[in-house]
Design a protein around this motif. Structure first.
Motif, PDB file in Angstrom:
ATOM      1  N   GLY A  22       0.791  -1.222   0.000  1.00  0.00           N
ATOM      2  CA  GLY A  22       0.000   0.000   0.000  1.00  0.00           C
ATOM      3  C   GLY A  22       0.825   1.275   0.000  1.00  0.00           C
ATOM      4  O   GLY A  22       0.389   2.300   0.508  1.00  0.00           O
ATOM      5  N   LYS A 106      -1.891  -1.559   7.212  1.00  0.00           N
ATOM      6  CA  LYS A 106      -1.311  -2.161   6.011  1.00  0.00           C
ATOM      7  C   LYS A 106      -1.040  -3.644   6.226  1.00  0.00           C
ATOM      8  O   LYS A 106      -1.284  -4.462   5.336  1.00  0.00           O
ATOM      9  N   GLU A 108      -2.642  -5.612   8.219  1.00  0.00           N
ATOM     10  CA  GLU A 108      -3.929  -6.323   8.263  1.00  0.00           C
ATOM     11  C   GLU A 108      -4.297  -6.860   6.882  1.00  0.00           C
ATOM     12  O   GLU A 108      -4.846  -7.955   6.762  1.00  0.00           O
ATOM     13  N   GLU A 109      -3.984  -6.083   5.858  1.00  0.00           N
ATOM     14  CA  GLU A 109      -4.285  -6.508   4.492  1.00  0.00           C
ATOM     15  C   GLU A 109      -3.364  -7.640   4.036  1.00  0.00           C
ATOM     16  O   GLU A 109      -3.720  -8.422   3.163  1.00  0.00           O
TER      17      GLU A 109
END
Length: 113
Positions: A22, A106, A108-109
């Motif tokens: 990200g 970030k 978590e993704e």
């Protein structure tokens, strides 16, 4: 030429990790030049310069892994804001909290259930 292909692969992998993490707000420049390490990254505001060593010593060449090096440098970019705050002389808890939360969101993704 293998060296040139390594550099192209390094750029490709770094860009993939940059997107995966990200970090799309950064303008990234790539360099292929002699370094004292496999790869490195420098940042200034939202500009990153990522380098790959063009003159590895013969003893180090078997250990070059351009994908791993690209991921390593992308992770440095991910943690860069937190690192900058850590080096700052005067920061407050809110700034650290914000930088940590940014990384957590970030991650978590990236981390599966």
């Amino acid at each position: 030429m293998k060296n040139q292909q390594d550099f192209l692969d390094f750029q490709k992998y770094f860009t993939e990790y940059q997107k995966k993490f990200g970090l799309i707000g950064y303008k990234v420049y790539f360099k292929y030049e002699p370094l004292d390490c496999f790869a490195n990254i420098t940042t200034n505001d939202m500009v990153a310069t990522v380098g790959l060593n063009s003159r590895l010593l013969a003893k180090d060449k078997p250990f070059l892994n351009v994908k791993q090096s690209a991921k390593h440098e992308a992770l440095h970019l991910l943690l860069g804001k937190l690192e900058d705050l850590a080096y700052a002389r005067f920061i407050n808890k809110d700034q650290i909290y914000e930088a940590v939360e940014e990384i957590v969101f970030k991650l978590e993704e990236l981390v599966g259930d």
